[in-house]
Design a protein around this motif. Structure first.
Motif, mmCIF file in Angstrom:
data_model
loop_
_atom_site.group_PDB
_atom_site.id
_atom_site.type_symbol
_atom_site.label_atom_id
_atom_site.label_comp_id
_atom_site.label_asym_id
_atom_site.label_seq_id
_atom_site.Cartn_x
_atom_site.Cartn_y
_atom_site.Cartn_z
ATOM 1 N N ALA A 268 99.324 60.885 -13.967
ATOM 2 C CA ALA A 268 100.738 60.606 -13.800
ATOM 3 C C ALA A 268 101.329 62.152 -13.465
ATOM 4 O O ALA A 268 102.196 62.136 -12.544
ATOM 5 C CB ALA A 268 101.312 60.237 -14.990
ATOM 6 N N PHE A 269 100.930 63.111 -13.920
ATOM 7 C CA PHE A 269 101.481 64.552 -13.294
ATOM 8 C C PHE A 269 100.963 64.729 -12.273
ATOM 9 O O PHE A 269 101.786 65.303 -11.474
ATOM 10 C CB PHE A 269 101.032 65.548 -14.745
ATOM 11 C CG PHE A 269 101.518 65.351 -15.985
ATOM 12 C CD1 PHE A 269 102.814 65.108 -16.251
ATOM 13 C CD2 PHE A 269 100.729 65.486 -17.079
ATOM 14 C CE1 PHE A 269 103.697 65.123 -17.589
ATOM 15 C CE2 PHE A 269 100.956 65.531 -18.315
ATOM 16 C CZ PHE A 269 102.444 65.065 -18.784
ATOM 17 N N GLN A 270 99.711 64.252 -11.817
ATOM 18 C CA GLN A 270 99.426 64.631 -10.440
ATOM 19 C C GLN A 270 100.213 63.641 -9.516
ATOM 20 O O GLN A 270 100.524 64.361 -8.488
ATOM 21 C CB GLN A 270 97.919 64.239 -10.245
ATOM 22 C CG GLN A 270 96.976 65.369 -10.999
ATOM 23 C CD GLN A 270 95.407 64.916 -10.869
ATOM 24 O OE1 GLN A 270 95.254 63.839 -10.644
ATOM 25 N NE2 GLN A 270 94.736 65.814 -11.001
ATOM 26 N N ARG A 271 100.710 62.830 -9.648
ATOM 27 C CA ARG A 271 101.463 61.685 -8.892
ATOM 28 C C ARG A 271 102.640 62.601 -8.989
ATOM 29 O O ARG A 271 103.541 62.712 -7.448
ATOM 30 C CB ARG A 271 101.613 60.580 -9.401
ATOM 31 C CG ARG A 271 100.436 59.564 -9.053
ATOM 32 C CD ARG A 271 100.499 58.086 -10.015
ATOM 33 N NE ARG A 271 101.529 57.320 -9.112
ATOM 34 C CZ ARG A 271 102.185 56.195 -9.733
ATOM 35 N NH1 ARG A 271 101.646 55.974 -10.751
ATOM 36 N NH2 ARG A 271 103.112 55.544 -8.975
ATOM 37 N N ALA A 272 103.268 63.044 -9.904
ATOM 38 C CA ALA A 272 104.627 63.835 -9.755
ATOM 39 C C ALA A 272 104.497 64.992 -8.938
ATOM 40 O O ALA A 272 105.328 65.181 -8.175
ATOM 41 C CB ALA A 272 104.999 63.991 -11.289
ATOM 42 N N LEU A 273 103.453 65.704 -9.273
ATOM 43 C CA LEU A 273 103.121 66.765 -8.343
ATOM 44 C C LEU A 273 103.103 66.524 -6.519
ATOM 45 O O LEU A 273 103.358 67.290 -5.890
ATOM 46 C CB LEU A 273 101.869 67.597 -8.673
ATOM 47 C CG LEU A 273 101.815 68.651 -9.704
ATOM 48 C CD1 LEU A 273 100.793 69.197 -10.099
ATOM 49 C CD2 LEU A 273 102.982 69.827 -9.349
ATOM 50 N N GLU A 274 102.538 65.247 -6.363
ATOM 51 C CA GLU A 274 102.516 65.168 -4.969
ATOM 52 C C GLU A 274 103.910 64.928 -4.292
ATOM 53 O O GLU A 274 104.176 65.215 -3.164
ATOM 54 C CB GLU A 274 101.758 63.620 -4.844
ATOM 55 C CG GLU A 274 100.335 63.674 -4.830
ATOM 56 C CD GLU A 274 99.690 62.182 -5.080
ATOM 57 O OE1 GLU A 274 100.400 61.345 -4.794
ATOM 58 O OE2 GLU A 274 98.660 62.047 -5.631
ATOM 59 N N ILE A 275 104.689 64.660 -5.099
ATOM 60 C CA ILE A 275 106.131 64.670 -4.895
ATOM 61 C C ILE A 275 106.862 66.003 -5.026
ATOM 62 O O ILE A 275 107.707 66.534 -4.273
ATOM 63 C CB ILE A 275 107.092 63.475 -5.460
ATOM 64 C CG1 ILE A 275 106.386 62.110 -5.486
ATOM 65 C CG2 ILE A 275 108.494 63.687 -5.187
ATOM 66 C CD1 ILE A 275 106.700 61.051 -6.412
ATOM 67 N N GLN A 276 106.458 66.536 -5.968
ATOM 68 C CA GLN A 276 107.255 68.132 -6.401
ATOM 69 C C GLN A 276 106.011 68.861 -6.653
ATOM 70 O O GLN A 276 105.686 69.481 -7.678
ATOM 71 C CB GLN A 276 108.019 68.111 -7.540
ATOM 72 C CG GLN A 276 109.392 67.579 -7.494
ATOM 73 C CD GLN A 276 110.281 67.689 -8.612
ATOM 74 O OE1 GLN A 276 109.399 67.185 -9.805
ATOM 75 N NE2 GLN A 276 111.231 68.246 -8.673
ATOM 76 N N PRO A 277 105.300 69.613 -5.212
ATOM 77 C CA PRO A 277 104.112 70.457 -5.501
ATOM 78 C C PRO A 277 104.371 71.379 -6.475
ATOM 79 O O PRO A 277 103.572 72.150 -6.830
ATOM 80 C CB PRO A 277 103.547 70.467 -4.252
ATOM 81 C CG PRO A 277 104.672 70.113 -3.221
ATOM 82 C CD PRO A 277 105.597 69.348 -3.999
#
Length: 156
Positions: A130-139
């Protein structure tokens, strides 16, 4: 707001310039909160005031009514997810976060919330995803980067 503007803001989240990223973040939150106009925003504000006053049941009732009236209002689901998370009702919070992501797949706040719920439940692998998916949007999100490291340490 049209999808071109939103896409432009999403691209700005990846900009090396912190000022550009912060502006885009604020603008996206504003769009999400105002999705249902002033009435929806006022209802969310009312629920937040109740939550701040420790009146959790009343805040939940307000959000439940808003969700019933406007089931496609992502921020209503997100605010209720926050309320549930604050009350340690992690499974309920997680379900609401998932609903937000169904409505707005790029809702980095809900993805972050999902990660927090999974971590609280000890499901560190899912939290990392989940945190990685968020990082794809907000790297450039340092908090998500830090939480990925913390969850990784808990697994190993």
């Amino acid at each position: 707001m049209d999808s071109l503007s939103i896409n432009s803001l999403l691209e700005d989240l990846k900009n090396p310039d912190e000022t550009v990223r912060e502006h885009a973040t604020r603008k996206l939150w504003r769009i999400w909160f105002k999705q249902k106009g002033i009435s929806g925003l006022e209802t969310i504000d009312r629920s937040q005031k109740l939550l701040d006053a420790g009146e959790l049941a009343e805040a939940e009732t307000v959000l439940n009514q808003l969700i019933k009236q406007q089931p496609d209002f992502a921020e209503a689901w997100n605010r209720r997810a926050f309320l549930y998370y604050s009350s340690r009702k992690y499974y309920k919070s997680l379900a609401d976060c998932q609903k937000v992501v169904e409505i707005i797949p790029v809702h980095f706040g809900a993805l972050h919330g999902m990660g927090l719920c999974y971590a609280a439940l000890g499901e560190y692998g899912e939290a990392i995803k989940a945190f990685q998916r968020a990082l794809e949007i907000q790297p450039y999100s340092l908090v998500n980067q830090k939480l990925i490291l913390e969850c990784t340490l808990r697994i190993s």
